[in-house]
Design an enzyme around this catalytic site. Sequence first.
Site, PDB file in Angstrom:
ATOM      1  N   TYR A  51       0.817  -1.223   0.000  1.00 48.03           N
ATOM      2  CA  TYR A  51       0.000   0.000   0.000  1.00 48.03           C
ATOM      3  C   TYR A  51       0.850   1.272   0.000  1.00 48.03           C
ATOM      4  CZ  TYR A  51      -4.381  -2.557   0.635  1.00 48.03           C
ATOM      5  OH  TYR A  51      -5.484  -3.353   0.448  1.00 48.03           O
ATOM      6  N   HIS A 117      -9.926  -6.578  -1.880  1.00 49.09           N
ATOM      7  CA  HIS A 117      -9.146  -5.629  -2.677  1.00 49.09           C
ATOM      8  C   HIS A 117      -9.428  -5.904  -4.147  1.00 49.09           C
ATOM      9  CE1 HIS A 117      -5.725  -3.342  -4.231  1.00 49.09           C
ATOM     10  NE2 HIS A 117      -5.471  -4.372  -5.013  1.00 49.09           N
TER      11      HIS A 117
HETATM   12  P1  ADP Z   1      -9.920   0.752  -2.925  1.00 46.93           P
HETATM   13  O1  ADP Z   1      -9.514  -0.462  -2.095  1.00 46.93           O
HETATM   14  O2  ADP Z   1     -11.406   0.826  -3.129  1.00 46.93           O
HETATM   15  O3  ADP Z   1      -9.128   0.875  -4.205  1.00 46.93           O
HETATM   16  P2  ADP Z   1      -8.210   2.862  -1.854  1.00 46.93           P
HETATM   17  O4  ADP Z   1      -7.168   2.365  -2.833  1.00 46.93           O
HETATM   18  O5  ADP Z   1      -8.560   4.311  -1.852  1.00 46.93           O
HETATM   19  O6  ADP Z   1      -9.580   2.040  -2.029  1.00 46.93           O
HETATM   20  O7  ADP Z   1      -7.757   2.495  -0.373  1.00 46.93           O
HETATM   21  C1  ADP Z   1      -7.095   1.264  -0.094  1.00 46.93           C
HETATM   22  C2  ADP Z   1      -7.690   0.688   1.170  1.00 46.93           C
HETATM   23  O8  ADP Z   1      -7.416   1.552   2.269  1.00 46.93           O
HETATM   24  C3  ADP Z   1      -9.210   0.541   1.169  1.00 46.93           C
HETATM   25  O9  ADP Z   1      -9.672  -0.616   0.488  1.00 46.93           O
HETATM   26  C4  ADP Z   1      -9.500   0.490   2.652  1.00 46.93           C
HETATM   27  O10 ADP Z   1      -9.192  -0.789   3.218  1.00 46.93           O
HETATM   28  C5  ADP Z   1      -8.518   1.523   3.182  1.00 46.93           C
HETATM   29  N1  ADP Z   1      -9.098   2.873   3.244  1.00 46.93           N
HETATM   30  C6  ADP Z   1      -9.378   3.694   2.203  1.00 46.93           C
HETATM   31  N2  ADP Z   1      -9.906   4.863   2.629  1.00 46.93           N
HETATM   32  C7  ADP Z   1      -9.944   4.785   3.988  1.00 46.93           C
HETATM   33  C8  ADP Z   1     -10.366   5.672   5.021  1.00 46.93           C
HETATM   34  N3  ADP Z   1     -10.873   6.893   4.739  1.00 46.93           N
HETATM   35  N4  ADP Z   1     -10.272   5.245   6.313  1.00 46.93           N
HETATM   36  C9  ADP Z   1      -9.764   4.035   6.612  1.00 46.93           C
HETATM   37  N5  ADP Z   1      -9.329   3.141   5.688  1.00 46.93           N
HETATM   38  C10 ADP Z   1      -9.424   3.507   4.383  1.00 46.93           C
HETATM   39 MG    MG Z   2      -7.093   1.129  -4.488  1.00 43.76          MG
END
Ligand code: ADP
Ligand code: MG
Length: 140
Positions: A51, A117
């Site tokens: 991440y 994911h």
């Molecule tokens: P996605 O998984 O939908 O692609 P992102 O890449 O933006 O979303 O974020 C990666 C992961 O981080 C999310 O799946 C979630 O587990 C976590 N996450 C995202 N936004 C938040 C937030 N505002 N607060 C806490 N955890 C978050």
């Molecule tokens: Mg993402």
Amino acid sequence: MAGNRTFTMIKPDAFEAGNSGAILKMIEEAGFKIVAMKATRLTPELAGKFYEVHKERPFYADLCAYMSSGPIIAAILEKDNAVEDFRTLIGATNPANAAEGTIRKIFAKSIEANAVHGSDSDENAAIEGNFYFSQTERVI
Ligand code: ADP
Ligand code: MG
């Protein structure tokens, strides 16, 4: 042209709740073929690497702790238009905003513990698949 592979994880909350089988069933019923899969567990360091793109976000430390808190399932999936179709199947990041019938709407516990994911681009799908699977593990 859109690629035909994406990468997914069944996250610790869904694994712990015993929802892996139900989620994999939804994935297969939506037309995705599982071309590589394993149960594994991330260390906090490996979660941080996966991440890394989010390292400036306020939720990064919590996310790394959560993603290393228990076992997960990692898989490479194949289908036409895989990345976009899989994002549609899983629904919005925040389950409160996810469409009815999506995996996150059904199984996610919170915006962080959101069950699955899904890669956001063909390029990241390849990077993420390579992060988990060596060439010899991808025999299909
Ligand atoms: P996605 O998984 O939908 O692609 P992102 O890449 O933006 O979303 O974020 C990666 C992961 O981080 C999310 O799946 C979630 O587990 C976590 N996450 C995202 N936004 C938040 C937030 N505002 N607060 C806490 N955890 C978050
Ligand atoms: Mg993402």
